[in-house]
Design a protein around this motif. Structure first.
Motif, mmCIF file in Angstrom:
data_model
loop_
_atom_site.group_PDB
_atom_site.id
_atom_site.type_symbol
_atom_site.label_atom_id
_atom_site.label_comp_id
_atom_site.label_asym_id
_atom_site.label_seq_id
_atom_site.Cartn_x
_atom_site.Cartn_y
_atom_site.Cartn_z
ATOM 1 N N GLY A 38 -13.946 -2.286 7.318
ATOM 2 C CA GLY A 38 -13.365 -2.691 6.034
ATOM 3 C C GLY A 38 -14.254 -2.290 4.872
ATOM 4 N N TRP A 39 -13.792 -2.568 3.666
ATOM 5 C CA TRP A 39 -14.568 -2.218 2.475
ATOM 6 C C TRP A 39 -14.673 -3.437 1.565
ATOM 7 C CZ3 TRP A 39 -17.618 1.812 1.791
ATOM 8 C CH2 TRP A 39 -18.170 2.019 0.515
ATOM 9 N N THR B 147 -8.490 -4.675 4.770
ATOM 10 C CA THR B 147 -8.967 -3.413 4.173
ATOM 11 C C THR B 147 -9.215 -2.327 5.209
ATOM 12 O OG1 THR B 147 -11.314 -4.068 4.271
ATOM 13 C CG2 THR B 147 -10.074 -4.683 2.297
ATOM 14 N N HIS C 19 -7.234 -1.506 -0.461
ATOM 15 C CA HIS C 19 -8.433 -0.683 -0.418
ATOM 16 C C HIS C 19 -9.704 -1.500 -0.223
ATOM 17 C CE1 HIS C 19 -5.311 1.519 -2.593
ATOM 18 N NE2 HIS C 19 -5.911 2.637 -2.229
ATOM 19 N N MET C 20 -9.784 -2.655 -0.870
ATOM 20 C CA MET C 20 -11.015 -3.455 -0.837
ATOM 21 C C MET C 20 -10.658 -4.916 -1.091
ATOM 22 S SD MET C 20 -12.524 -1.920 -4.423
ATOM 23 C CE MET C 20 -11.356 -1.451 -5.707
ATOM 24 N N CYS C 21 -11.529 -5.801 -0.634
ATOM 25 C CA CYS C 21 -11.370 -7.237 -0.863
ATOM 26 C C CYS C 21 -12.729 -7.849 -1.155
ATOM 27 C CB CYS C 21 -10.794 -7.939 0.368
ATOM 28 S SG CYS C 21 -9.008 -7.786 0.591
ATOM 29 N N ARG D 195 0.831 -1.214 0.000
ATOM 30 C CA ARG D 195 0.000 0.000 0.000
ATOM 31 C C ARG D 195 0.862 1.259 0.000
ATOM 32 N NH1 ARG D 195 -5.281 1.545 1.443
ATOM 33 N NH2 ARG D 195 -5.434 3.796 1.062
#
Length: 544
Positions: free
Chosen positions: A328-329, A289, A296-298, A260
């Motif tokens: 999380g996202w 995340t 950013h996202m999973c 990241r």
């Protein structure tokens, strides 16, 4: 220096269109899709209104697992074109307003990768610890009980080193050793190579498989009542273990933070990780995340499983996300290149596909849609003699592999092979698919293709749906209902996820009907919502 015009959070609530390059468009007549074929079809992607494309691997590869076995991370396999073709595709996508994400396979390489060729040559070479090697047990058996997702032991004997090497997938896909700092450094240089080439982000294959237990402890057994076939088919013994040592290791967080930090050197770049775990998928999604220092996202496999997303199931999953992946996202997908297409997996009529598409575009999280999904394609029936997937060939007929979701995209109902290729395609084109080709649906105002365009446009027209929070997730019988809220607007979403009519109460307050283009119902004279089969009701109120 930063560019204030770049929306660094474009990924939050974004819609990503997955392209499987072998099967999208053949531009040179060899029966295999390629990068120039993708470039030629970007008009279609742009017409959907998506934010980005995710392209499955196109790197140099012996294609034992169709590109997920990489032998050169920084070049294009000749069957797909060249680096120049890739650059042209990226430039064209950007001209269409489409961002480009590429599929990075960092957990393992091909056994033909120069790194592995050197590593296996001796126990003392410079890359001897770049892969996971281990001596046998005293009786000559593998060091532990770890299993491959493709069946059998995850260890393969190598006669040169007289040691076993780890492979979580095919024997020709040896796992990299992330405990070796030089491996992490080399992989991050690969990431930088593609960032410098203009990509906007990455889909990270098997993100929770990167790090293994250094002590090589055996996995404990998993009781039958806890087994789940969302990651591997039920006939696969992989489901008999709880994979706490072969993957899902806490040390992975440190690498993701390094990854990241590199992404953050570039404006507006992003990553979505694939979490392959049936027991802890949502917890891992949250861990990976949460905050601003990891990915950013999973996505995990809740909506990629065989379990139909009924109203009750959707509420359960979304509440589980709030509880187990808080902060999380998520990124929601119904289909991809590894699972049976959801139109077949859940045996859905066209009206149900519309309802689920509307739901997907209203859920908190980002969205991945898979090529052909917008046409409502069902799983193709591929005969055994036409199979290409080694997974399916090994486990036929109980598991037919992944070829049925990977058959070529259909563009023109009047053209040979549906317009995919003038030559014999690498997988057969389904005759049933040809009737649903893009050309046929363009001329039909009621076609699913147009519904996808309308649903994506509806999502983009409301900040509450893209980036807002959600609350009140619940169901009344077969109707799932919830609220999405941003600073400026609040949206009530109710969708009947069954083929029978249903009635629910409108929430209190002053609400305005929206989403008529998606078939949204208006309240009846009694103030209730009378929903037809598979019908949504969408309403808006200002929050000022």
């Amino acid at each position: 220096m930063t560019d204030s015009s770049i929306d660094k959070d474009w990924w939050r609530g974004g819609v990503i269109y997955q392209i499987y390059p072998r099967s999208y468009q053949d531009s040179n007549g060899d029966g295999i899709g390629d990068l120039n074929g993708i470039t030629a079809r970007l008009w279609h992607v742009a017409s959907l209104g998506v934010d980005a494309i995710w392209i499955s691997p196109f790197f140099t590869s012996p294609m034992k697992d169709f590109g997920y076995d990489v032998s050169d991370y920084c070049d294009v396999d000749p069957m797909f074109g060249s680096l120049s073709d890739f650059d042209t595709m990226v430039e064209t996508a950007h001209l269409h307003g489409i961002k480009v994400m590429i599929d990075l396979v960092l957990s393992h390489t091909s056994d033909l990768h120069p790194w592995f060729v050197e590593s296996r040559s001796s126990r003392t070479n410079a890359k001897s610890d770049w892969y996971v090697w281990s001596d046998p047990q005293p009786d000559g058996t593998p060091p532990n009980n770890w299993l491959s997702i493709f069946g059998g032991s995850a260890w393969q004997w190598d006669t040169t080193r007289e040691q076993y090497y780890l492979h979580n997938f095919l024997t020709s896909q040896p796992d990299l050793n992330f405990h070796c700092p030089e491996v992490q450094d080399a992989l991050l240089e690969v990431v930088r190579f593609w960032l410098d080439r203009g990509v906007d982000g990455f889909r990270l294959d098997t993100i929770n498989f990167y790090v293994h237990d250094q002590e090589l402890r055996s996995n404990p057994p998993l009781p039958p009542e806890r087994r789940d076939d969302s990651i591997a088919p039920k006939v696969n013994p992989y489901n008999h273990q709880e994979h706490i040592y072969s993957k899902n290791r806490p040390e992975n967080i440190a690498f993701l933070e390094r990854f990241r930090a590199l992404l953050d050197e570039y404006e507006g770049k992003t990553a979505v990780g694939e979490v392959g775990d049936a027991q802890r998928g949502l917890e891992i999604m949250g861990e990976y995340t949460r905050g601003t220092k990891r990915v950013h996202m999973c996505y995990s496999f809740e909506f990629l499983s065989n379990t139909y997303p009924s109203a009750e199931r959707v509420v359960q999953v979304m509440n589980d996300v709030d509880e187990r992946a808080n902060g999380g996202w998520p990124c929601w997908a119904y289909s991809n290149h590894d699972v049976v297409r959801h139109a077949s997996r859940w045996n859905l009529p066209p009206a149900a596909l519309r309802a689920l598409t509307t739901l997907q575009m209203c859920l908190r999280g980002s969205v991945c849609i898979y090529q052909g999904e917008e046409l409502g394609l069902h799983e193709a029936d591929v005969a055994y003699e036409d199979l290409q997937d080694p997974y399916g060939i090994a486990m036929w007929p109980e598991f037919k592999g992944r070829d049925g979701c990977r058959t070529p995209m259909v563009w023109d109902a009047q053209a040979v092979n549906g317009g995919f290729s003038d030559s014999h395609p690498w997988l057969p084109v389904s005759f049933e698919h040809i009737r649903a080709a893009v050309s046929a649906q363009e001329d039909d105002p009621g076609a699913l293709l147009h519904h996808y365009r309308r649903a994506i446009a509806f999502r983009h027209s409301h900040v509450a749906l893209k980036k807002g929070e959600h609350y009140g997730m619940d169901h009344t019988g077969t109707v799932v209902h919830f609220f999405r809220k941003s600073d400026d607007e609040e949206i009530f979403v109710a969708i009947n996820l069954s083929g029978e009519p249903a009635n629910i109460d409108m929430p209190e307050g002053t609400w305005f009907q929206i989403g008529q283009e998606l078939g949204s119902a208006a309240p009846g004279p009694d103030g209730k919502l009378h929903l037809g089969p598979w019908q949504p009701a969408l309403a808006l109120r200002n929050t000022h």
